[in-house]
Design an enzyme around this catalytic site. Structure first.
Site, PDB file in Angstrom:
ATOM      1  CB  SER A  13     -50.023  31.622  45.734  1.00  0.00           C
ATOM      2  OG  SER A  13     -50.311  30.256  45.867  1.00  0.00           O
TER       3      SER A  13
ATOM      4  CE  LYS B 233     -42.676  31.473  45.367  1.00  0.00           C
ATOM      5  NZ  LYS B 233     -43.674  30.402  45.214  1.00  0.00           N
TER       6      LYS B 233
ATOM      7  CG  HIS C 254     -51.759  24.803  45.670  1.00  0.00           C
ATOM      8  ND1 HIS C 254     -51.915  26.131  45.998  1.00  0.00           N
ATOM      9  CD2 HIS C 254     -50.531  24.704  45.117  1.00  0.00           C
ATOM     10  CE1 HIS C 254     -50.823  26.800  45.668  1.00  0.00           C
ATOM     11  NE2 HIS C 254     -49.975  25.969  45.121  1.00  0.00           N
TER      12      HIS C 254
ATOM     13  NE  ARG D 157     -47.795  26.794  38.145  1.00  0.00           N
ATOM     14  CZ  ARG D 157     -47.404  27.990  38.538  1.00  0.00           C
ATOM     15  NH1 ARG D 157     -48.304  28.910  38.799  1.00  0.00           N
ATOM     16  NH2 ARG D 157     -46.131  28.285  38.669  1.00  0.00           N
TER      17      ARG D 157
HETATM   18  N1  COA Z   1     -52.045  25.094  41.130  1.00  0.00           N
HETATM   19  C1  COA Z   1     -51.912  26.378  41.472  1.00  0.00           C
HETATM   20  N2  COA Z   1     -50.748  26.982  41.665  1.00  0.00           N
HETATM   21  C2  COA Z   1     -49.661  26.220  41.522  1.00  0.00           C
HETATM   22  C3  COA Z   1     -49.725  24.874  41.183  1.00  0.00           C
HETATM   23  C4  COA Z   1     -50.981  24.310  40.965  1.00  0.00           C
HETATM   24  N3  COA Z   1     -51.142  23.041  40.612  1.00  0.00           N
HETATM   25  N4  COA Z   1     -48.481  24.392  41.106  1.00  0.00           N
HETATM   26  C5  COA Z   1     -47.670  25.413  41.400  1.00  0.00           C
HETATM   27  N5  COA Z   1     -48.396  26.514  41.657  1.00  0.00           N
HETATM   28  C6  COA Z   1     -47.887  27.850  41.953  1.00  0.00           C
HETATM   29  C7  COA Z   1     -48.024  28.240  43.384  1.00  0.00           C
HETATM   30  O1  COA Z   1     -49.241  28.894  43.590  1.00  0.00           O
HETATM   31  C8  COA Z   1     -46.846  29.145  43.556  1.00  0.00           C
HETATM   32  O2  COA Z   1     -47.155  30.416  43.067  1.00  0.00           O
HETATM   33  P1  COA Z   1     -46.340  31.707  43.517  1.00  0.00           P
HETATM   34  O3  COA Z   1     -44.973  31.577  42.933  1.00  0.00           O
HETATM   35  O4  COA Z   1     -47.129  32.798  42.932  1.00  0.00           O
HETATM   36  O5  COA Z   1     -46.317  31.707  45.026  1.00  0.00           O
HETATM   37  C9  COA Z   1     -45.802  28.515  42.645  1.00  0.00           C
HETATM   38  O6  COA Z   1     -46.515  27.850  41.659  1.00  0.00           O
HETATM   39  C10 COA Z   1     -44.980  27.472  43.302  1.00  0.00           C
HETATM   40  O7  COA Z   1     -45.056  27.644  44.629  1.00  0.00           O
HETATM   41  P2  COA Z   1     -45.287  26.504  45.691  1.00  0.00           P
HETATM   42  O8  COA Z   1     -45.875  25.271  45.133  1.00  0.00           O
HETATM   43  O9  COA Z   1     -45.933  27.097  46.862  1.00  0.00           O
HETATM   44  O10 COA Z   1     -43.846  26.162  45.944  1.00  0.00           O
HETATM   45  P3  COA Z   1     -42.729  27.155  46.303  1.00  0.00           P
HETATM   46  O11 COA Z   1     -41.830  27.148  45.138  1.00  0.00           O
HETATM   47  O12 COA Z   1     -43.167  28.443  46.832  1.00  0.00           O
HETATM   48  O13 COA Z   1     -42.189  26.345  47.521  1.00  0.00           O
HETATM   49  C11 COA Z   1     -40.904  24.918  48.779  1.00  0.00           C
HETATM   50  C12 COA Z   1     -41.110  25.564  47.445  1.00  0.00           C
HETATM   51  C13 COA Z   1     -41.532  25.717  49.910  1.00  0.00           C
HETATM   52  C14 COA Z   1     -41.544  23.535  48.776  1.00  0.00           C
HETATM   53  C15 COA Z   1     -39.386  24.862  48.940  1.00  0.00           C
HETATM   54  O14 COA Z   1     -38.900  26.181  48.967  1.00  0.00           O
HETATM   55  C16 COA Z   1     -39.007  24.121  50.198  1.00  0.00           C
HETATM   56  O15 COA Z   1     -38.983  22.904  50.203  1.00  0.00           O
HETATM   57  N6  COA Z   1     -38.699  24.881  51.279  1.00  0.00           N
HETATM   58  C17 COA Z   1     -38.271  24.287  52.517  1.00  0.00           C
HETATM   59  C18 COA Z   1     -36.760  24.503  52.685  1.00  0.00           C
HETATM   60  C19 COA Z   1     -35.996  23.535  51.809  1.00  0.00           C
HETATM   61  O16 COA Z   1     -35.986  22.339  52.010  1.00  0.00           O
HETATM   62  N7  COA Z   1     -35.320  24.089  50.804  1.00  0.00           N
HETATM   63  C20 COA Z   1     -34.519  23.293  49.891  1.00  0.00           C
HETATM   64  C21 COA Z   1     -35.346  22.595  48.833  1.00  0.00           C
HETATM   65  S1  COA Z   1     -35.727  23.663  47.506  1.00  0.00           S
END
Ligand code: COA
Length: 157
Positions: A126, A40, A16, A89
């Site tokens: 993560s 999650k 990240h 990724r």
């Molecule tokens: N390096 C390391 N890890 C990475 C990465 C990178 N460059 N790119 C993605 N990842 C991983 C993360 O570690 C994470 O791993 P995990 O699944 O083991 O937790 C996963 O890929 C993606 O997670 P993250 O980037 O944290 O996004 P998310 O999918 O958990 O979050 C939100 C998405 C929180 C941004 C989304 O749910 C959101 O916008 N929530 C707010 C409510 C909303 O508006 N919802 C509607 C829109 S979807």
């Protein structure tokens, strides 16, 4: 342009940090939005995750951090952001990112920019870091010292 880099960051990894750092060279200002992914079950509280992200980006210019309370598109509007940045990724991420990008475009008329993850940390996640740490693995190479210490404290490593 001002960008929001969003994620649940549970916890933030060096992957990240790589994305924020590279995005900070492309956009005038970055706000890292620490959000809740309702699908999650994480281990760290919002306050902990925000503190980890603040520490991880403290040396980057024009980068700030804030919790996302509610919809990401509302957060973007409140912060005057022009785009959402997300890291990509591998192929598996693409379908998910496309769905979110379309939803956010429909709900908030905001574009999403996908940056390819850096090669060094491009396949970690993560949840993998949490799982390795929970089983006594040394994940220090993949996270910041603050996150490493928190994982060790959590799992008694
Ligand atoms: N390096 C390391 N890890 C990475 C990465 C990178 N460059 N790119 C993605 N990842 C991983 C993360 O570690 C994470 O791993 P995990 O699944 O083991 O937790 C996963 O890929 C993606 O997670 P993250 O980037 O944290 O996004 P998310 O999918 O958990 O979050 C939100 C998405 C929180 C941004 C989304 O749910 C959101 O916008 N929530 C707010 C409510 C909303 O508006 N919802 C509607 C829109 S979807």
């Amino acid at each position: 342009m001002k960008a929001v880099f969003s994620g649940s960051f549970d916890p933030i990894t060096r992957g990240h940090v790589d994305i924020v750092e590279r995005a900070s060279h492309l956009f005038h200002e970055i706000v890292v939005g620490v959000a809740v992914n309702s699908a999650k079950n994480g281990i760290f509280t919002m306050d902990e995750r925000v503190a980890f992200v603040r520490d991880a980006v403290k040396d980057l210019d024009r980068v700030s951090v804030a919790p996302v309370d509610g919809l990401l598109v509302e957060f973007c509007e409140a912060h005057g952001a022009d785009v959402i940045v997300r890291g990509l990724r591998f192929g598996g991420d693409f379908d998910y990112e496309l769905q979110m990008a379309h939803l956010n475009k429909a709900m908030g008329d905001i574009e999403t920019v996908l940056l390819p993850a850096g090669r060094e940390f491009g396949t970690i996640s993560s949840s993998m870091i949490r799982s390795a740490a929970a089983n006594g693995g040394d994940v220090g190479a993949f996270v910041t010292p603050m996150v490493d210490a928190a994982l060790r404290a959590r799992f008694g490593a």
